[in-house]
Design a protein around this motif. Sequence first.
Motif, short mmCIF file in Angstrom:
data_model
loop_
_atom_site.label_atom_id
_atom_site.label_comp_id
_atom_site.label_asym_id
_atom_site.label_seq_id
_atom_site.Cartn_x
_atom_site.Cartn_y
_atom_site.Cartn_z
N VAL A 55 -12.71 11.63 5.30
CA VAL A 55 -12.84 10.63 6.37
C VAL A 55 -12.12 9.37 5.92
O VAL A 55 -12.33 8.87 4.81
N LYS A 56 -11.26 8.84 6.81
CA LYS A 56 -10.51 7.62 6.50
C LYS A 56 -11.16 6.45 7.23
O LYS A 56 -11.25 6.45 8.46
N LEU A 57 -11.64 5.49 6.46
CA LEU A 57 -12.28 4.31 7.04
C LEU A 57 -11.21 3.40 7.64
O LEU A 57 -10.27 3.00 6.95
N ASP A 58 -11.36 3.06 8.91
CA ASP A 58 -10.40 2.21 9.59
C ASP A 58 -10.29 0.84 8.92
O ASP A 58 -11.28 0.28 8.45
N ALA A 97 -10.28 4.60 2.03
CA ALA A 97 -10.32 3.31 2.71
C ALA A 97 -8.89 2.85 2.98
O ALA A 97 -8.06 2.78 2.07
N GLU A 98 -8.62 2.52 4.24
CA GLU A 98 -7.31 1.98 4.63
C GLU A 98 -7.35 0.46 4.59
O GLU A 98 -8.41 -0.16 4.57
N GLY A 99 -6.17 -0.15 4.60
CA GLY A 99 -6.07 -1.60 4.73
C GLY A 99 -6.36 -2.37 3.47
O GLY A 99 -6.72 -3.56 3.54
N VAL A 100 -6.20 -1.76 2.30
CA VAL A 100 -6.45 -2.47 1.04
C VAL A 100 -5.27 -3.42 0.78
O VAL A 100 -4.13 -2.98 0.58
N GLU A 101 -5.57 -4.72 0.76
CA GLU A 101 -4.50 -5.71 0.63
C GLU A 101 -4.65 -6.63 -0.58
O GLU A 101 -3.73 -7.38 -0.90
N THR A 102 -5.80 -6.58 -1.27
CA THR A 102 -6.01 -7.44 -2.44
C THR A 102 -6.71 -6.65 -3.55
O THR A 102 -7.34 -5.61 -3.30
N PHE A 126 -10.42 7.22 -2.50
CA PHE A 126 -8.97 7.07 -2.28
C PHE A 126 -8.72 5.73 -1.60
O PHE A 126 -9.48 5.31 -0.72
N LEU A 127 -7.64 5.07 -2.00
CA LEU A 127 -7.30 3.76 -1.45
C LEU A 127 -5.87 3.76 -0.91
O LEU A 127 -4.96 4.32 -1.56
N GLN A 128 -5.70 3.09 0.21
CA GLN A 128 -4.39 3.04 0.85
C GLN A 128 -4.20 1.66 1.47
O GLN A 128 -5.09 1.15 2.15
N GLY A 129 -3.06 1.04 1.24
CA GLY A 129 -2.83 -0.28 1.82
C GLY A 129 -1.66 -0.99 1.20
O GLY A 129 -1.04 -0.52 0.23
N PHE A 130 -1.37 -2.18 1.73
CA PHE A 130 -0.20 -2.94 1.31
C PHE A 130 -0.32 -3.42 -0.15
O PHE A 130 0.69 -3.77 -0.77
N TYR A 131 -1.55 -3.49 -0.68
CA TYR A 131 -1.70 -3.91 -2.07
C TYR A 131 -0.94 -2.96 -2.99
O TYR A 131 -0.38 -3.38 -4.02
N TYR A 132 -0.92 -1.69 -2.64
CA TYR A 132 -0.22 -0.69 -3.45
C TYR A 132 1.21 -0.48 -2.95
O TYR A 132 2.15 -0.48 -3.74
N SER A 133 1.37 -0.35 -1.65
CA SER A 133 2.72 -0.19 -1.10
C SER A 133 2.66 -0.18 0.42
O SER A 133 1.71 0.35 1.01
N ARG A 134 3.66 -0.78 1.02
CA ARG A 134 3.85 -0.62 2.46
C ARG A 134 4.39 0.78 2.73
O ARG A 134 4.87 1.45 1.81
N PRO A 135 4.36 1.24 3.97
CA PRO A 135 5.07 2.48 4.30
C PRO A 135 6.56 2.29 4.01
O PRO A 135 7.15 1.27 4.40
N ILE A 136 7.18 3.23 3.32
CA ILE A 136 8.57 3.09 2.89
C ILE A 136 9.36 4.35 3.23
O ILE A 136 8.79 5.45 3.31
N PRO A 137 10.68 4.22 3.42
CA PRO A 137 11.50 5.39 3.76
C PRO A 137 11.60 6.36 2.59
O PRO A 137 11.19 6.07 1.46
#
Length: 565
Positions: free
Chosen positions: A477-480, A515-520, A534-545
């Motif tokens: 489950v991915k937390l918004d 968790a999505e939206g991790v920025e700090t 699991f963590l996902q967000g701009f703190y680690y990386s933006r979506p990239i080509p």
Amino acid sequence: MGSLLVPAFIMCIYVYFRTSRTRAISNTVVVMIGIPMLLAIANAIARGIFYGISDNGKYFNYGTAVDTCYIVGFLYIFLSLARVIYFRGRLPRDGFIAVLAGLVNWAGCALFQYFNRDIQVSAIAMMVMVLILFLSMENPKEFFERSIQGVLNRDAFNVALLEAAGFSKNFFIVSVIFTGKTNVMSISERKELTELMRAVGRFTESYIGVPSYLFNWNTLCSIVRTPENVESYMTYVGSLKDNESKNYRLTFSVLECPKYASSADDVIKILGYVSEEYVYTQSSPNLVIDHNVVDKMVYRNSIEDIVRTAVKEKSFDVYYQPILTVEDGSFSSAEALVRLRRPKTENYISPEDFIPIAEKCGFIQEIDDIVFEKVCSFIARSNLQGYGIKMIEVNLSGNEVVDEQTHARLINKMEKYHIPPKFINFEITETSYISDDQAFKENVKLLKAHGSTFSMDDFGAGYSNLLEILKMDYALVKLDKEFVWNCLDQDKPENLRMLEYTINFLKDYGLHILAEGVETLDQAKMLIDKGVEFLQGFYYSRPIPEDEYLEFLKSQKGLFSKDNG
């Protein structure tokens, strides 16, 4: 020869109008259709028409100019026939048969007269055609909406609009738009809507002196001439709102013409956009359609054109956003995200703008397929497994998962590129579109049997809720991100309890959590402390080509772990 050319030209215009989606016709189209007639008439004037007398003493005409007029007349008739047949779905069945029969009769009479020029039968054909059209298509009784007493239908509105659209004087199109609380209406809700529309129809007829037209299933329109009538209409709609409909929100709108719509075609487009899309973004009970609204419609339509072209040319890009695995600090998975570039620029259109339009136009399934094909191709040629990647997450829309052939298409693509099914995790998005639970469950069952896994996207927002978790066996489950940000709001420390309860519940249910939206860094540490895996967000990386993602994988050294965030 004008008796053949002009009626045939007018009939061609009429057929175009009746088979047009918007039931409107621009001046440009009229001119384009009229060019052959004007050329034929000019040719007749220049070359002249010759007359002779047949053996039985009757006059007839002949010559190159006459033959040209006949050819152009036949062209109009046969073009009308072809358009009626091709777009027969845009006409009522009885109307289609009537117009088809009238045109066939006209074509036969014109052909007979061409070979027997001393016998004038074209006038009979025209008279029969007009009679057929009046009885089957233009009979005033056919202008009434059968389901709502006293309200006229869309065809009647188109006719009234064309009459008003000379635009010699200003006029206003006032509308009341009914937006329901749900997309599916019960019998009682439909009955209430009908009664509300009847009430509006009675008011406009009795107190303003103009009819109401059913423009869309949820929209009644009237054409009024004075600001005073606009105010009376708005006041009445306000009184209906005060009575508080149980199931509908009423929005009053007004469009001033020609100030904001310079043609009948513009009016149709603007009203369609406002009643079908724009009204759902507004909270105000009154809406004045101005340049701001028109500009948004133009922007929306430009995006639709870009989406259509991108689907045709398969020109969507796929970006990848790395996902941190807390347990070992590695970026062993990523989410594939679709991107759409504006033509001839380096700028991208936000998915929040083009995805809803793609859904509205029915392109989202094709986009899903294009993206998945590109993901599989990238995995295969880049050997992502060699970088330690264990899984790529791919979005699968609610529209896609209810298609009975989805599992076969996805499995075939994985087999085509030799992608192990366990390498793909499908994120289910827009669960509100899942109208066929059985097809959904069958697709999931067959894909899981091949080894793929599933996750719920955007938990805590929209339709991604506990009921959906109970209905389907998700692995993750991915937390918004909005949910995460609200729970971590330092000004509202009590919200943290909701995050703790949610994580504990999901884990007790046997689900993994991202968790999505991790920025700090502080956000990352807090989420890790609460048990997010699991963590996902701009703190680690933006979506990239693709190329940047491969460079990211080469450079990352597993610096992020459960201990250091």
